[in-house]
Write a protein that holds these residues in place. Structure first.
Motif, mmCIF file in Angstrom:
data_model
loop_
_atom_site.group_PDB
_atom_site.id
_atom_site.type_symbol
_atom_site.label_atom_id
_atom_site.label_comp_id
_atom_site.label_asym_id
_atom_site.label_seq_id
_atom_site.Cartn_x
_atom_site.Cartn_y
_atom_site.Cartn_z
ATOM 1 N N ASN A 51 0.923 -1.120 -0.122
ATOM 2 C CA ASN A 51 0.412 -0.404 0.332
ATOM 3 C C ASN A 51 0.522 0.821 0.189
ATOM 4 N N PHE A 90 -0.038 4.644 0.387
ATOM 5 C CA PHE A 90 -0.596 5.732 1.334
ATOM 6 C C PHE A 90 0.220 5.478 2.412
ATOM 7 N N LYS A 132 -9.122 -2.118 -14.682
ATOM 8 C CA LYS A 132 -9.438 -0.974 -13.676
ATOM 9 C C LYS A 132 -9.142 -1.915 -12.064
ATOM 10 N N ILE A 146 -11.174 -2.414 -8.763
ATOM 11 C CA ILE A 146 -12.440 -1.395 -8.023
ATOM 12 C C ILE A 146 -12.933 -1.942 -6.824
ATOM 13 N N GLY A 147 -11.994 -2.621 -6.654
ATOM 14 C CA GLY A 147 -12.431 -3.036 -5.024
ATOM 15 C C GLY A 147 -11.071 -3.857 -3.952
ATOM 16 N N LYS A 162 7.275 2.363 -4.574
ATOM 17 C CA LYS A 162 7.197 3.573 -3.826
ATOM 18 C C LYS A 162 7.151 4.606 -4.384
ATOM 19 N N PHE A 218 4.019 4.607 -7.581
ATOM 20 C CA PHE A 218 3.537 5.692 -7.169
ATOM 21 C C PHE A 218 3.637 7.779 -7.506
ATOM 22 N N ARG A 230 1.712 13.071 -13.395
ATOM 23 C CA ARG A 230 0.086 13.471 -13.333
ATOM 24 C C ARG A 230 -0.761 12.137 -13.743
ATOM 25 N N GLU A 271 -3.203 10.510 -13.209
ATOM 26 C CA GLU A 271 -3.880 10.082 -11.932
ATOM 27 C C GLU A 271 -4.202 8.768 -11.169
ATOM 28 N N ASN A 272 -4.057 7.979 -12.472
ATOM 29 C CA ASN A 272 -4.592 6.921 -11.929
ATOM 30 C C ASN A 272 -3.561 5.929 -11.992
ATOM 31 N N ALA A 332 -5.924 0.709 -5.044
ATOM 32 C CA ALA A 332 -6.419 1.180 -5.034
ATOM 33 C C ALA A 332 -7.379 1.201 -5.543
ATOM 34 N N PRO A 333 -8.963 1.520 -5.433
ATOM 35 C CA PRO A 333 -10.138 1.725 -6.266
ATOM 36 C C PRO A 333 -10.073 2.513 -7.371
ATOM 37 N N GLY A 334 -9.988 2.408 -8.303
ATOM 38 C CA GLY A 334 -10.205 3.193 -9.472
ATOM 39 C C GLY A 334 -8.923 3.813 -10.230
ATOM 40 N N TYR A 335 -7.762 2.321 -9.933
ATOM 41 C CA TYR A 335 -6.680 3.145 -10.335
ATOM 42 C C TYR A 335 -6.545 1.420 -11.880
#
Lengths: 577, 577
Positions: free
Chosen positions: B26, B28, B43, B45-46, B298, B302, B309, B311-312, B317-320
């Motif tokens: 992770n 983050f 993608k 999603i969860g 990382k 990330f 930039r 972003e995804n 993580a969801p949406g990546y």
């Protein structure tokens, strides 16, 4: 221009302004750094040893990036953007990101444009997110409904950074087309999308975040915050006038979590700003809660700018906007001077003279005339028994709780067709009058726990649709208070014995005053005192309570223009049962 | 589509693919996290407990975001983008940001477009920065000169993320209009601008950074890196085939500095990729140098995505984007499986079959026919005494240093109008032949320290203009080797006794092979062996040495098509003195 900046950066000619010998809060290394800061053309051009045409001696002082409020509804300050600027600038705020959700509910796109126009040319960067949920719920009677199509054109504006808090998280995760359309538009324009997912956890949180929502400001405990953070959201730690989450979330200011944390106020009332400050207060509080000062400042500067993709904001480094706060004390966050775009705008609490933004009169007319309802008569407040009233044995009463926004539902037995005014209850009448479209809708109900013993109190600040709310002991005073607000085109009013005993005009959309923060604050204090003199209980804020009693998203029982709402069931319920 | 994703995220229907029971890196929280990863439509999603139509058991495995190379010149791999993809994908790389500087020097905009076309549809996201300095210096004879105007149109492409390393840092800080124009265009399109400021410190660094340059990959020591980092630059820690800075910069992998650190290769040769890997190797090395594995990853995921930039990209993580590397060992960074856009593309070193990109034949024609020079004769390599030769008493000789790219200038006395071939020197002839525009320019000079005892060696890989370079013991073999490359339209050649004894075609712009990494590597090894058999010294890479001898930005003495360059003085100098 750039040639001059390059020359000055290289020390080959004098900079315009140099902050000498200060201690810089370096957000990149998260350390303190001794160096001069050279400024030209509103931009920081160099860090090192410099000379300038103007120099400010910062020996023993701290040099921080200008503070940023990452999420605010500027209307809740009840001040115009210009008066708001005067109020927060001396507290070190140089940038805010506002969601004009309140005025949009009253005036629609005109309200948003008014706020944009009223924000121009001020020594405060006021950026906008587009309100995503106007009205807040489908059954509310707001002034306007804003569709995805309405919002889309605004993404081309430089001051628009994204889509504001997606309060309709249920719609988002259930695939509501309109809200998904709004999200898709923001993404297409490469703009941020703010979240609002109170208690949204686990798979529902995944769905919401997956949809593209990368921040949240509704966390109330650290477990919720860490879950959302680990799922990729930036956590906006909110500490405002009504909602206060900083202490509960203090763990977030520790590495590594601090990298994804943003300080915000959400709503900050004028007295609160005057008494405690703005972002300086939040930073001070973060430090008092164990945050390293550099980190606390970073969460109100660089982090915020990073999230909102403001590439040149939030750091004391070459190429960044010269938005600088000079502090005489780091841990106490004592703001001594503020520099905005390279100009000294605050010096020892004295603020530079501001030029009033030139707002198109058509827009001004619209926001200054936002009342569209008839004059009220005492009879309008009569609760007429329906034909099945004889069968009713009780009625629902909204119970206010001291010190909370939450309400309870009481069921009180009837006596002569009215709720029995039992000794332990002081039952008052509440009315929510539709004031946007002449529908003549009036929601009527009963409340207890407010404490008023005579007269009536009315307000046009009533989240989120901002209809006209009146609470009273008798229908005559209720009509008088309501009509006073209607005549003022918004504000607060208190009536007693058929006469207005105190009033405060909030003529801008019924939400904001034209007064400065100090005068407004004094008037607010006076209004509250008058309300207390009529019996309003300690522990109940007379106007904030009214402002939330019509918001059908906070449990348990609320009143809107069309009647009572059971918030948990999200449906209308009858007054009599 | 989004409705299905939302349903799957909420666990109400099966995901397409679920990575079960793995340990997520992770980025983050910078911690390890036990959870399933659910994927739909390419993608993530969860994150939680999920079921999927397909499931991959990741018990005991580590689930990391796909690795990103933040700065590479893809041409230096000598592979086509497709063969490069095959080579790096199994090492976990799912995204690279390439600067097509080399091919742009040969083929101009056609070269850039060729690379873009050749990168389409591959299971590797190949993003581009626009080469800012073509040619690298004003006096070089490259194939093309790219102006700000030439580049501007490319910012509208989604795959273009910004302006590539501004090597002309002197131009930038001295206000060169053309380079500032290029920078301004990138800024206007809200794109990043990469830096290249070796040893740029203090006020010059401020000026360079102030101009808008927010990264640097030329730091060789930690003090330089920390200075640039504190001034707001992202530090790209480079560890490639030629330049190796990771060990010296290992301190950057410690908090808080790690927040602004990006791992990059810059140049990575095919043998190096095959033997050591790609970003997996850099991450492994960072860990071996004391980095926490989560932090090391990382800096290659990330952080890189944040700077560019994207972003995804760069997080689980969801949406990546579902770009995922499954590792069987964390500290050793052992890549077991790779998922790109939700598809399993590498399983136990076996790569999915790739579809060759469909490249417009006009573009292909141009890059496959990049030689525009006449056939060479032995006489072309004659160093004709000028009329003042009789006065000359010595000549300049380029001295190669074992294991370094740096050269020294020797001044050697003449004997019979030639440099005296003193016993301790083996003096060879060097020629740099202009091959882009039929100018017939040939720069001639002498070198020592190379070791060749017979024959000649030629190459069309010669930074940055990639003219035709030949080094030899006699003019006949030099002509033969050069003509062989001319006929192949690029490559390496070795001649002896008037015959070609070994050759390697690099027909794409004279820089890249059409072979796969393994075959190319074998050929390279064979070529090197042949070169050694003709006497090239250990410690001298026969072709890399040639590749840099014409680059007039590395001290001390270099040869270009128009003669010798004193790098420190940045001017031409005469061969005879």
């Amino acid at each position: 221009l750039i040639e001059i900046e390059l020359q000055a950066a290289r020390g080959l000619q004098e900079a315009e302004l140099v902050l000498k010998n200060g201690t810089i809060i370096n957000v990149f290394t998260e350390t303190l750094q001794q160096a001069d800061v050279a400024i030209c053309n509103g931009k920081i051009i160099g860090i090192g040893s410099y000379h300038g045409k103007n120099e400010i001696d910062c020996t023993g002082k701290f040099v921080a990036p200008g503070f940023i409020d990452g999420h605010i509804h500027l209307e809740s300050s009840m001040l115009t953007p210009m008066e708001f600027t005067k109020a927060v600038l001396s507290h070190g705020t140089t940038t805010v990101i506002t969601d004009p959700h309140e005025i949009a509910n009253v005036c629609g796109l005109d309200g948003i444009e008014y706020m944009m126009e009223a924000s121009k040319g001020l020594p405060l960067d006021i950026f906008f997110l587009l309100p995503s949920c106007v009205p807040a719920t489908s059954y509310e009677e707001s002034g306007f409904r804003l569709t995805a199509k309405d919002l889309a054109a605004y993404y081309f504006k430089d001051t628009v950074l994204g889509l504001a808090e997606v309060m309709d998280y249920n719609g988002a995760i259930h695939g509501d087309r309109e809200i998904l359309h709004k999200i898709a538009d923001a993404k297409e324009h490469n703009k941020v999308i703010d979240g609002h997912g109170p208690e949204l956890r686990g798979k529902d949180a995944c769905a919401y975040i997956m949809a593209g929502i990368r921040s949240d400001h509704e966390c109330t405990d650290i477990e919720e915050a860490l879950e959302k953070l680990s799922l990729g959201q930036w956590i906006m730690v909110r500490e405002g006038t009504a909602a206060k989450n900083l202490t509960a979330l203090k763990g977030l200011f520790q590495p590594p979590y601090h990298q994804r944390v943003i300080l915000v106020t959400d709503d900050k009332h004028p007295q609160d700003i005057l008494e405690h400050g703005h972002m300086d207060d939040l930073i001070r509080m973060a430090i008092a809660n164990g945050a390293d000062p550099c980190i606390a400042i970073k969460t109100a500067t660089f982090n915020t700018a990073s999230y909102f993709r403001l590439e040149n904001t939030g750091a004391i480094a070459p190429g960044y906007n010269a938005d600088v706060v000079i502090l005489s004390d780091l841990r106490e966050v004592k703001v001594e001077k503020v520099i905005k775009d390279g100009k000294l705008v605050v010096n020892q609490q004295v603020i530079t003279k501001l030029t009033k933004p030139d707002i198109p009169s058509l827009l001004e007319d619209k926001v200054y005339h936002s009342f569209h309802c008839k004059e009220l008569q005492p009879d309008d407040f009569k609760i007429t028994p329906k034909k099945d009233i004889n069968k009713a044995t009780a009625c629902r009463v909204i119970q206010f709780i001291s010190g909370e926004l939450l309400t309870k539902e009481l069921q009180v037995p009837l006596k002569n067709g009215k709720p029995d005014n039992l000794p332990e209850l002081d039952i008052l009448k509440l009315a929510v009058i539709e004031r946007h479209h002449h529908t003549n809708h009036i929601g009527l109900g009963f409340v207890t726990g407010y404490g008023l013993t005579m007269g009536a109190i009315a307000s046009s600040v009533a989240h989120d649709s901002h209809n006209l709310i009146v609470i009273g002991t008798n229908d005559e005073d209720m009509a008088a208070a309501a009509n006073c607000i209607r005549e003022m085109q918004g504000g607060w009013a208190i009536a007693n014995h058929g006469k207005i005993v105190d009033k405060l005009p909030l003529t801008i959309a019924g939400l904001m005053s034209t007064l400065d923060a100090e005068t407004l604050s004094e008037n607010i204090a006076k209004m509250k005192q008058t309300a207390r003199s009529l019996g309003v209980e300690e522990g109940i804020d007379p106007f904030m309570t009214l402002a939330f009693v019509s918001l059908p998203v906070i449990p348990e029982l609320r009143l809107i223009t069309t009647g009572l709402i059971d918030v948990r069931k999200q449906c209308h319920v009858s007054l009599f049962i």
